[in-house]
Scaffold this motif. Sequence first.
Motif, PDB file in Angstrom:
ATOM      1  N   SER A  99       3.200   5.262  12.156  1.00  0.00           N
ATOM      2  CA  SER A  99       3.661   3.571  11.559  1.00  0.00           C
ATOM      3  C   SER A  99       2.861   4.469  10.229  1.00  0.00           C
ATOM      4  CB  SER A  99       2.659   2.938  12.569  1.00  0.00           C
ATOM      5  OG  SER A  99       2.989   2.527  13.574  1.00  0.00           O
ATOM      6  N   TYR A 100       3.312   5.468   9.385  1.00  0.00           N
ATOM      7  CA  TYR A 100       2.842   5.409   8.335  1.00  0.00           C
ATOM      8  C   TYR A 100       2.434   3.843   7.321  1.00  0.00           C
ATOM      9  CZ  TYR A 100       3.079   6.351   3.018  1.00  0.00           C
ATOM     10  OH  TYR A 100       2.919   6.952   1.990  1.00  0.00           O
ATOM     11  N   LEU A 101       3.284   2.980   7.059  1.00  0.00           N
ATOM     12  CA  LEU A 101       3.357   1.856   6.511  1.00  0.00           C
ATOM     13  C   LEU A 101       2.584   0.690   8.107  1.00  0.00           C
ATOM     14  CD1 LEU A 101       5.730  -0.093   3.952  1.00  0.00           C
ATOM     15  CD2 LEU A 101       4.246  -1.644   5.975  1.00  0.00           C
ATOM     16  N   LEU A 102       1.605   0.417   7.622  1.00  0.00           N
ATOM     17  CA  LEU A 102       1.145  -0.399   8.831  1.00  0.00           C
ATOM     18  C   LEU A 102       0.590  -1.741   7.661  1.00  0.00           C
ATOM     19  CD1 LEU A 102       1.120  -0.602  11.100  1.00  0.00           C
ATOM     20  CD2 LEU A 102      -1.259  -0.072  11.270  1.00  0.00           C
ATOM     21  N   THR A 103       1.012  -3.174   7.596  1.00  0.00           N
ATOM     22  CA  THR A 103      -0.046  -3.833   6.867  1.00  0.00           C
ATOM     23  C   THR A 103      -0.664  -4.211   7.681  1.00  0.00           C
ATOM     24  OG1 THR A 103       1.227  -5.600   8.632  1.00  0.00           O
ATOM     25  CG2 THR A 103       2.672  -5.342   6.774  1.00  0.00           C
ATOM     26  N   GLU A 104      -2.281  -4.868   6.941  1.00  0.00           N
ATOM     27  CA  GLU A 104      -3.347  -5.765   7.564  1.00  0.00           C
ATOM     28  C   GLU A 104      -2.834  -6.988   8.719  1.00  0.00           C
ATOM     29  OE1 GLU A 104      -6.680  -8.486   5.558  1.00  0.00           O
ATOM     30  OE2 GLU A 104      -5.807  -7.315   4.691  1.00  0.00           O
ATOM     31  N   ALA A 105      -2.141  -7.688   8.915  1.00  0.00           N
ATOM     32  CA  ALA A 105      -1.957  -8.300   9.786  1.00  0.00           C
ATOM     33  C   ALA A 105      -1.017  -6.971  11.370  1.00  0.00           C
ATOM     34  CB  ALA A 105      -0.313  -9.065   9.666  1.00  0.00           C
ATOM     35  N   ILE A 128      -1.314   4.148   6.540  1.00  0.00           N
ATOM     36  CA  ILE A 128      -2.087   4.858   5.617  1.00  0.00           C
ATOM     37  C   ILE A 128      -1.894   3.476   3.866  1.00  0.00           C
ATOM     38  CG2 ILE A 128      -1.773   6.579   3.778  1.00  0.00           C
ATOM     39  CD1 ILE A 128      -2.722   7.503   5.940  1.00  0.00           C
ATOM     40  N   VAL A 129      -0.809   3.291   4.271  1.00  0.00           N
ATOM     41  CA  VAL A 129      -0.173   2.234   2.963  1.00  0.00           C
ATOM     42  C   VAL A 129       0.294   1.054   3.389  1.00  0.00           C
ATOM     43  CG1 VAL A 129       0.203   3.804   1.723  1.00  0.00           C
ATOM     44  CG2 VAL A 129       2.043   2.810   2.937  1.00  0.00           C
ATOM     45  N   ASP A 130      -0.195  -0.158   2.500  1.00  0.00           N
ATOM     46  CA  ASP A 130       0.283  -1.489   3.415  1.00  0.00           C
ATOM     47  C   ASP A 130       2.194  -1.172   2.710  1.00  0.00           C
ATOM     48  OD1 ASP A 130       1.300  -2.068   0.420  1.00  0.00           O
ATOM     49  OD2 ASP A 130      -0.688  -3.018   0.290  1.00  0.00           O
ATOM     50  N   GLU A 131       2.244  -2.644   3.099  1.00  0.00           N
ATOM     51  CA  GLU A 131       3.700  -3.080   2.842  1.00  0.00           C
ATOM     52  C   GLU A 131       4.042  -2.661   1.225  1.00  0.00           C
ATOM     53  OE1 GLU A 131       1.743  -7.064   2.334  1.00  0.00           O
ATOM     54  OE2 GLU A 131       1.417  -5.109   3.646  1.00  0.00           O
TER      55      GLU A 131
END
Length: 314
Positions: A99-105, A128-131
């Motif tokens: 899950s490298y990209l994971l939004t705050e939500a 690590i990063v957001d959308e």
Amino acid sequence: MLPHAGTDSELWRDVVRLGADLRGLAGVRGEEVRAEVALLWDWEAYWALELEWRPSVDLAFRERIEAYYEALWRDHVTVDFAHPSADLSGYRVVVAPSSYLLTEAAAKNLHRYVETGGHLVVSYFSGIVDEHDVIHPGPYPGALRDVLGLWVEEFHPLPESGTVLLDGTALPDGTALMDGTALPDGAVAGRIWSERVRPAGATPVHAFATGPDAGHPAVTRHDLGAGEAWYVATALDGAPLRALLGRVLDGAGVTRPRGLPDTLEVVRRGAYTFLINHGDAPVTVPGVAGTAVPEGVPFDGTVPAGAVTVVRHH
């Protein structure tokens, strides 16, 4: 499905038999498979991880997804694929292998899932990063620091074919985390990745024994609310990964068949159990009773080599 050999062929007869079998399984229609474990899949995380200029060319979304799925499959665990922002409350265990990209939500969703009693397993280089492919503020893993109870000081990708050993540290109950391995002193090997993990509430349960992070945590567990979150800071495979997941599954109360060969696939769908023998020898399946369909005869407890048996329970 008519082959060039025509209807006087084994392939044609197989197709006819399959059609008859499917008609005999009409009762399965409407029955549901209910999984206790979810594997997180996010296309945007897939695309983002495999863009250029990541810390290692060996980072691959499907590589970790497939490793964790295989480990669960071989232990006869039925798995759903779910999005990180989906309602996860119905699962005892949620696994986030990549899950490298994971939004705050989505991160808040996972935090809420663990707090309310869920068991979460997260692999390295996640959160690590957001959308927008922008790094979350603060130390890694930004979006998951609180739920995992740790932060990462530095990444140490391993060279091609490089490995690091994990020690044989025992868990608090005195049992080894990784049983049945062939490496010296109970150690197991990790691939692809190593990192400097700094616990901030999490309990170290396994440490790196070699490499740039020797002596630092490789596997941690964080008790949060009514649940717990595990973190795995390297690529484990095969028996060690199955042993680790087995401990998580047992702690979460996930039900699954025991003592069966890992070549037998077992899936419960409502009142039916599907048994698929991928091996070269017949398998005896204890504890499964009912009528074999579409044959309509009592199930004798054995699945022949290469065969599929469907049992309807009474």
